[in-house]
Design an enzyme around this catalytic site. Structure first.
Site, short mmCIF file in Angstrom:
data_model
loop_
_atom_site.label_atom_id
_atom_site.label_comp_id
_atom_site.label_asym_id
_atom_site.label_seq_id
_atom_site.Cartn_x
_atom_site.Cartn_y
_atom_site.Cartn_z
N GLY A 18 0.82 -1.21 0.00
CA GLY A 18 0.00 0.00 0.00
C GLY A 18 0.86 1.26 0.00
O GLY A 18 2.09 1.21 -0.01
N GLN A 19 0.17 2.40 0.03
CA GLN A 19 0.88 3.70 0.01
C GLN A 19 1.81 3.83 1.22
O GLN A 19 3.02 4.07 1.08
CB GLN A 19 -0.17 4.80 0.04
CG GLN A 19 0.40 6.20 0.13
CD GLN A 19 -0.67 7.26 -0.08
OE1 GLN A 19 -0.54 8.07 -1.00
NE2 GLN A 19 -1.70 7.29 0.73
N LEU A 55 -7.16 -10.02 4.83
CA LEU A 55 -7.73 -9.65 6.13
C LEU A 55 -9.24 -9.83 6.19
O LEU A 55 -9.84 -9.75 7.26
CB LEU A 55 -7.35 -8.21 6.50
CG LEU A 55 -6.02 -8.03 7.24
CD1 LEU A 55 -4.85 -8.49 6.41
CD2 LEU A 55 -5.83 -6.59 7.67
N ALA A 78 -5.62 -1.79 5.26
CA ALA A 78 -6.95 -1.32 5.68
C ALA A 78 -7.87 -1.33 4.48
O ALA A 78 -7.41 -1.34 3.33
CB ALA A 78 -6.87 0.10 6.25
N TYR A 117 -2.65 2.03 12.31
CA TYR A 117 -2.93 3.37 11.79
C TYR A 117 -4.44 3.59 11.68
O TYR A 117 -5.16 2.72 11.21
CB TYR A 117 -2.26 3.54 10.41
CG TYR A 117 -0.76 3.41 10.51
CD1 TYR A 117 0.02 4.50 10.87
CD2 TYR A 117 -0.15 2.18 10.32
CE1 TYR A 117 1.40 4.37 11.02
CE2 TYR A 117 1.23 2.04 10.45
CZ TYR A 117 1.99 3.14 10.81
OH TYR A 117 3.35 3.01 10.96
N THR A 119 -7.50 7.13 11.56
CA THR A 119 -7.84 8.25 10.68
C THR A 119 -8.57 9.39 11.39
O THR A 119 -9.25 9.18 12.40
CB THR A 119 -8.74 7.71 9.54
OG1 THR A 119 -9.26 8.81 8.77
CG2 THR A 119 -9.93 6.93 10.08
N ASP A 120 -8.44 10.57 10.81
CA ASP A 120 -9.22 11.73 11.24
C ASP A 120 -10.72 11.50 11.03
O ASP A 120 -11.54 12.19 11.64
CB ASP A 120 -8.80 12.96 10.43
CG ASP A 120 -8.92 12.74 8.93
OD1 ASP A 120 -8.33 11.73 8.45
OD2 ASP A 120 -9.58 13.52 8.24
N TYR A 143 -16.66 4.02 6.78
CA TYR A 143 -15.20 3.90 6.92
C TYR A 143 -14.76 4.42 8.28
O TYR A 143 -14.02 3.74 9.01
CB TYR A 143 -14.53 4.69 5.78
CG TYR A 143 -13.03 4.86 5.94
CD1 TYR A 143 -12.16 3.80 5.72
CD2 TYR A 143 -12.49 6.10 6.31
CE1 TYR A 143 -10.78 3.97 5.86
CE2 TYR A 143 -11.13 6.27 6.46
CZ TYR A 143 -10.28 5.20 6.23
OH TYR A 143 -8.92 5.38 6.38
N1 LIG Z 1 -4.83 7.66 2.60
C1 LIG Z 1 -5.28 8.52 3.51
O1 LIG Z 1 -5.53 9.69 3.20
C2 LIG Z 1 -5.42 8.10 4.95
C3 LIG Z 1 -5.90 9.05 5.86
C4 LIG Z 1 -6.03 8.70 7.20
C5 LIG Z 1 -5.69 7.42 7.59
N2 LIG Z 1 -5.26 6.49 6.68
C6 LIG Z 1 -4.94 5.14 7.17
O2 LIG Z 1 -3.57 4.91 6.89
C7 LIG Z 1 -3.35 3.52 6.68
C8 LIG Z 1 -2.61 3.32 5.38
O3 LIG Z 1 -3.41 3.79 4.31
P1 LIG Z 1 -2.84 3.98 2.84
O4 LIG Z 1 -3.02 5.39 2.48
O5 LIG Z 1 -1.49 3.35 2.71
O6 LIG Z 1 -3.93 3.10 2.04
P2 LIG Z 1 -3.77 2.14 0.78
O7 LIG Z 1 -2.70 2.63 -0.14
O8 LIG Z 1 -5.16 1.95 0.26
O9 LIG Z 1 -3.24 0.79 1.42
C9 LIG Z 1 -4.09 -0.11 2.05
C10 LIG Z 1 -3.47 -1.48 1.97
O10 LIG Z 1 -4.38 -2.42 2.54
C11 LIG Z 1 -4.47 -3.51 1.67
N3 LIG Z 1 -5.70 -4.25 1.79
C12 LIG Z 1 -6.96 -3.86 1.45
N4 LIG Z 1 -7.83 -4.87 1.67
C13 LIG Z 1 -7.10 -5.91 2.16
C14 LIG Z 1 -7.42 -7.22 2.56
N5 LIG Z 1 -8.66 -7.71 2.49
N6 LIG Z 1 -6.42 -8.02 2.99
C15 LIG Z 1 -5.14 -7.58 3.04
N7 LIG Z 1 -4.79 -6.34 2.66
C16 LIG Z 1 -5.76 -5.51 2.22
C17 LIG Z 1 -4.33 -2.93 0.28
O11 LIG Z 1 -4.01 -3.94 -0.64
P3 LIG Z 1 -4.45 -3.78 -2.19
O12 LIG Z 1 -3.79 -2.53 -2.67
O13 LIG Z 1 -3.93 -5.02 -2.82
O14 LIG Z 1 -5.94 -3.69 -2.17
C18 LIG Z 1 -3.19 -1.95 0.54
O15 LIG Z 1 -1.94 -2.61 0.52
C19 LIG Z 1 -4.74 2.87 6.75
O16 LIG Z 1 -4.95 2.36 8.03
C20 LIG Z 1 -5.68 4.02 6.50
O17 LIG Z 1 -6.95 3.78 7.08
C21 LIG Z 1 -5.11 6.81 5.38
#
Ligand SMILES: NC(=O)c1ccc[n+]([C@@H]2O[C@H](COP(=O)([O-])OP(=O)(O)OC[C@H]3O[C@@H](n4cnc5c(N)ncnc54)[C@H](OP(=O)(O)O)[C@@H]3O)[C@@H](O)[C@H]2O)c1
Length: 307
Positions: A18-19, A55, A78, A117, A119-120, A143
């Site tokens: 993921g990101q 997951l 997530a 991790y 979120t807001d 969410y």
């Molecule tokens: N992005 C934001 O603006 C933001 C803001 C606040 C908090 N957060 C939190 O920060 C954390 C990281 O977010 P991010 O931005 O890195 O999000 P992301 O790029 O969407 O990464 C999420 C990861 O979770 C994986 N995932 C999704 N469904 C899954 C499953 N069923 N089993 C296993 N893995 C699964 C995805 O895999 P695939 O890519 O293969 O689906 C991806 O690797 C999360 O907890 C998120 O809630 C993010």
């Protein structure tokens, strides 16, 4: 504490593709740590491999942790499709809440420390000063509700854990607002971006580095992790375009029209006020992120160097 925790035993990075997972891999590599990794389909964007772990399957992550017995689990996975979650609440809850509770239980059993991790979006967004960790949550989306349940399930598990609430995360890769703006900004001369949602854009590489530092400094419990300053999506878009043009990433900046959220309806409601107060992390771990504009400069520099 310190480098010794990451050296104490295996580190398992969940959601390595993921990101944030991508930036955690880099931050671990910079510390000389080679993590065990899991990803939904067991593939990484760079062609590397990870353990496949879904997951959404009850017990799957817990079984992996029980098998690998890591000293530290970094959970960057997530269900992050905020709008889709409104029509898939059970799947979002399974991944964001149930799997996190199961992770806490098995981590407690094997003695692993969990870094998680959130979120807001756990807040309603009707605040007028930056949200603190002890402010009452009030999520306005599926969410947000499921992420809050995940925080609570991890805390209730009794595992040694630290949860960081993040907001407006982006990087030079992956799907995020900055990359969307650069793509549509190259295609269109005129964009409309909401100006009545306020937050602080946070580079994923800052989060990765700061969360490992905080872990090593002994931070446990719940922390807000956000940069200094605040902005709207509209002003953020304008800063992206100005920075992109000055670095030659775009030939010209589009006109960015400020609109109200009501003019851009989405399935999930978003908090209008997403500013997080990170003072607790500064007090407890001596950590303070820089201003969001500095973070934007760093990420645009990364893109300019790569182009
Ligand atoms: N992005 C934001 O603006 C933001 C803001 C606040 C908090 N957060 C939190 O920060 C954390 C990281 O977010 P991010 O931005 O890195 O999000 P992301 O790029 O969407 O990464 C999420 C990861 O979770 C994986 N995932 C999704 N469904 C899954 C499953 N069923 N089993 C296993 N893995 C699964 C995805 O895999 P695939 O890519 O293969 O689906 C991806 O690797 C999360 O907890 C998120 O809630 C993010």
């Amino acid at each position: 504490m310190s480098a010794t925790l990451l050296d104490r035993g295996p580190v398992l990075l969940v959601g390595a593709d993921g990101q944030l997972g991508t930036e955690l891999r880099k931050a671990l590599a910079a510390r000389g740590v080679v993590p065990l990794m899991s990803a939904l389909h067991g593939r990484l964007p760079d062609g590397g491999s990870a353990r496949a772990c879904d997951l959404s399957v009850p017990g799957a992550l817990a079984a992996l942790v029980a098998e690998l017995k890591p000293a530290v689990v970094l959970n960057a996975a997530a269900y992050t499709a905020v709008d889709r979650a409104e029509s898939e609440p059970a799947l979002a809850r399974r991944i964001n809440a149930d799997a996190v509770g199961e992770l806490g239980a098995v981590a407690r059993a094997v003695g692993a420390v969990v870094v998680h991790y959130s979120t807001d979006y756990v807040f309603a967004g009707d605040g007028s000063r930056p949200y603190r960790e002890d402010d009452a949550p009030g999520p306005v989306s599926v969410y947000g509700r499921t992420k809050l349940e995940g925080e609570q399930a991890l805390a209730a598990s009794g595992a040694e854990a630290v949860t960081f609430r993040l907001a407006w995360v982006y990087a030079a890769h992956s799907a995020n607002f900055l990359r969307t703006m650069l793509r549509v900004g190259a295609e269109r001369e005129h964009l409309r971006v909401v100006a009545d949602q306020i937050g602080a854009p946070t580079p994923a590489h800052w989060i990765a580095d700061a969360s490992l530092r905080a872990l090593e400094a002994g931070a446990r419990g719940l922390y807000h992790l956000a940069p200094q300053g605040e902005t709207s999506w509209h002003a953020y878009a304008e800063a992206i375009f100005a920075g992109a043009v000055s670095r030659g990433l775009l030939p010209r900046a589009p006109v960015v029209e400020a609109i109200a959220s009501t003019e851009y309806p989405t399935p999930a409601a978003r908090p209008a006020w997403s500013v997080l107060d990170s003072g607790k992390l500064a007090r407890d771990a001596g950590l303070r992120l820089g201003h969001w504009r500095k973070g934007l400069d760093e990420v645009l520099d990364q893109l300019a160097t790569a182009s």
